[in-house]
Design a protein around this motif. Sequence first.
Motif, PDB file in Angstrom:
ATOM      1  N   LEU A  41       0.835  -1.207   0.000  1.00 32.64           N
ATOM      2  CA  LEU A  41       0.000   0.000   0.000  1.00 32.64           C
ATOM      3  C   LEU A  41       0.871   1.259   0.000  1.00 32.64           C
ATOM      4  N   ALA A  42       1.942   1.240   0.775  1.00 30.06           N
ATOM      5  CA  ALA A  42       2.848   2.398   0.821  1.00 30.06           C
ATOM      6  C   ALA A  42       3.494   2.625  -0.538  1.00 30.06           C
ATOM      7  N   LYS A  43       3.922   1.542  -1.196  1.00 27.84           N
ATOM      8  CA  LYS A  43       4.489   1.663  -2.541  1.00 27.84           C
ATOM      9  C   LYS A  43       3.467   2.298  -3.481  1.00 27.84           C
ATOM     10  N   ALA A  44       2.221   1.819  -3.418  1.00 24.61           N
ATOM     11  CA  ALA A  44       1.171   2.312  -4.303  1.00 24.61           C
ATOM     12  C   ALA A  44       0.937   3.803  -4.110  1.00 24.61           C
ATOM     13  N   VAL A  45       0.876   4.221  -2.859  1.00 26.55           N
ATOM     14  CA  VAL A  45       0.661   5.644  -2.564  1.00 26.55           C
ATOM     15  C   VAL A  45       1.830   6.477  -3.072  1.00 26.55           C
ATOM     16  N   ASN A  46       3.043   6.036  -2.798  1.00 26.28           N
ATOM     17  CA  ASN A  46       4.234   6.804  -3.210  1.00 26.28           C
ATOM     18  C   ASN A  46       4.394   6.848  -4.732  1.00 26.28           C
ATOM     19  N   ILE A 102      -6.028   1.042  -6.337  1.00 21.55           N
ATOM     20  CA  ILE A 102      -5.371   0.052  -5.484  1.00 21.55           C
ATOM     21  C   ILE A 102      -6.387  -1.041  -5.178  1.00 21.55           C
ATOM     22  N   MET A 103      -5.985  -2.300  -5.390  1.00 20.71           N
ATOM     23  CA  MET A 103      -6.831  -3.460  -5.068  1.00 20.71           C
ATOM     24  C   MET A 103      -6.017  -4.368  -4.154  1.00 20.71           C
ATOM     25  N   ALA A 123      -9.351  -1.304   8.953  1.00 13.87           N
ATOM     26  CA  ALA A 123      -9.995  -0.006   9.193  1.00 13.87           C
ATOM     27  C   ALA A 123      -8.950   1.103   9.245  1.00 13.87           C
ATOM     28  N   ALA A 124      -7.833   0.835   9.908  1.00 13.31           N
ATOM     29  CA  ALA A 124      -6.753   1.821   9.975  1.00 13.31           C
ATOM     30  C   ALA A 124      -6.171   2.082   8.586  1.00 13.31           C
ATOM     31  N   ARG A 125      -5.943   1.023   7.828  1.00 11.73           N
ATOM     32  CA  ARG A 125      -5.404   1.182   6.470  1.00 11.73           C
ATOM     33  C   ARG A 125      -6.344   2.024   5.605  1.00 11.73           C
ATOM     34  N   GLY A 126      -7.622   1.673   5.651  1.00  8.23           N
ATOM     35  CA  GLY A 126      -8.587   2.396   4.836  1.00  8.23           C
ATOM     36  C   GLY A 126      -8.665   3.867   5.200  1.00  8.23           C
ATOM     37  N   THR A 127      -8.644   4.162   6.493  1.00 12.01           N
ATOM     38  CA  THR A 127      -8.743   5.551   6.936  1.00 12.01           C
ATOM     39  C   THR A 127      -7.499   6.350   6.550  1.00 12.01           C
ATOM     40  N   LEU A 128      -6.332   5.747   6.661  1.00  8.56           N
ATOM     41  CA  LEU A 128      -5.102   6.439   6.251  1.00  8.56           C
ATOM     42  C   LEU A 128      -5.117   6.743   4.753  1.00  8.56           C
ATOM     43  N   GLN A 168      -5.680   5.868  19.232  1.00 10.14           N
ATOM     44  CA  GLN A 168      -5.491   6.056  20.675  1.00 10.14           C
ATOM     45  C   GLN A 168      -6.439   5.180  21.486  1.00 10.14           C
ATOM     46  N   PHE A 169      -7.666   5.008  20.996  1.00  6.17           N
ATOM     47  CA  PHE A 169      -8.645   4.195  21.703  1.00  6.17           C
ATOM     48  C   PHE A 169      -8.176   2.749  21.817  1.00  6.17           C
ATOM     49  N   LEU A 170      -7.516   2.257  20.769  1.00  5.94           N
ATOM     50  CA  LEU A 170      -7.073   0.860  20.756  1.00  5.94           C
ATOM     51  C   LEU A 170      -5.612   0.696  21.169  1.00  5.94           C
ATOM     52  N   ASN A 171      -4.909   1.808  21.394  1.00  9.40           N
ATOM     53  CA  ASN A 171      -3.493   1.759  21.773  1.00  9.40           C
ATOM     54  C   ASN A 171      -2.659   1.004  20.735  1.00  9.40           C
ATOM     55  N   ILE A 172      -2.830   1.388  19.483  1.00 15.93           N
ATOM     56  CA  ILE A 172      -2.137   0.698  18.404  1.00 15.93           C
ATOM     57  C   ILE A 172      -1.207   1.654  17.666  1.00 15.93           C
ATOM     58  N   SER A 173      -0.272   1.064  16.931  1.00 13.30           N
ATOM     59  CA  SER A 173       0.681   1.842  16.140  1.00 13.30           C
ATOM     60  C   SER A 173       0.890   1.121  14.799  1.00 13.30           C
ATOM     61  N   PRO A 174      -0.041   1.304  13.845  1.00 14.92           N
ATOM     62  CA  PRO A 174      -0.012   0.544  12.588  1.00 14.92           C
ATOM     63  C   PRO A 174       1.208   0.858  11.721  1.00 14.92           C
ATOM     64  N   SER A 175       1.713  -0.154  11.053  1.00 19.25           N
ATOM     65  CA  SER A 175       2.903   0.000  10.206  1.00 19.25           C
ATOM     66  C   SER A 175       2.699   0.984   9.072  1.00 19.25           C
ATOM     67  N   LEU A 176       1.503   0.986   8.465  1.00 27.88           N
ATOM     68  CA  LEU A 176       1.284   1.860   7.315  1.00 27.88           C
ATOM     69  C   LEU A 176       1.487   3.322   7.670  1.00 27.88           C
ATOM     70  N   GLU A 177       1.099   3.715   8.867  1.00 23.70           N
ATOM     71  CA  GLU A 177       1.312   5.103   9.292  1.00 23.70           C
ATOM     72  C   GLU A 177       2.803   5.437   9.286  1.00 23.70           C
TER      73      GLU A 177
END
Length: 395
Positions: free
Chosen positions: A270-275, A281-282, A320-325, A373-382
Amino acid sequence: MTEQWQQDITKWISEKELLQATLSQPKRKDGTAAPKTVIRPIEMKNGLFYQFEYHFANKVTHDNIEEAKAAERAIGLLQENYRQALVKTPEADVQLLFNKKGKAAVLKKPPTGDSKKGVQQHNRQKQRVLAEGKAAPFLVELGIMTPEGLVHAKKQDKYRQINRFLEMVTDVLAYLPKDRELTIVDFGCGKSYLTFALYHLLAVEQQRKINIIGLDLKADVIAFCSGLAAKLGYDKLQFLVGDIADYEELQTADMVVTLHACDTATDAALAKAVNWGASVIMSVPCCQHELFKQVDNDVLSPLLSQGLLKERFSALATDAARGTLLEVLGYKVQMLEFVDPEHTPKNLLIRAVRTEQQGLSVKKWEQYEQFRQFLNISPSLEHMLAERWPNEISK
């Protein structure tokens, strides 16, 4: 000696009077026969066929039988496997009831519904991007179709999957540039059923100028795909051995496909696709373990305390995190079911298209921050796209 009911079935089929036949009540309970078989005529490119649809407990399979052989198949099934049948014709609904000796009682009733409408309904196939009856060379080579365009019974699920994918692609073709050659990358292409399907749709059927690159870690798979592409004359389709994260051969791409890239390999794609500025993107993620170790919230403890529920929730939270980013960056995102769950396990597909929206969405970023913050997560895509978050919306 041929019995009357056998003569009737032969006549109904030869004179094209059979609208539908439903065979039921198997003689044996050992599972060798489908609990129900439905027979109906279908019009195909190379003539009239009869589709035998076998309904098992957890799957449905099909055989498309030539008109000349359909009566013999139907009679054989009734003699060997079933105790009754309901045959619909324009003149009557005919019920066949077989006793233990195989003798049939025949009951006739007035036809149900509009017989003319019934003929149209049962002769009409679902419109698919790759229509049955018209052989696609790559499907023949991959063992999905016969040279006559008939789908092998054991490959019906794969045939439906390929068509479903192409339907999803067709829906977003308007987002791809039309005035130049398209560059498409398929990360983790595997045996490349869908890569070949994409090339066939765009280059063969639509005559668009494209360049498709398939990337996979397995050298033997890449060798097979390269050989098949050469055999088919697909000169703008190439396959390479390589890893998603390390692939640096392109500066731009118009479309990126990534199917079943494991865990954070999906994020890398996904990061490659965005850059690259990909317009489409599928992505079908799988094996999502990263957030399972991170997600933590006391309010959700009834859910997170159960390993199975936590695993499923973490996978959904990841997507959900990927889609929102992606939405923060101006993409329009849809979460779709990739395959009909009636035939194969459900898969989630992230479909994102780049819109004309300028700048980043502060609102979407705020939603993402609250979620993270609600889930205390740190996703790689970010983190992979860290340079894209300006100071005014970053942490």
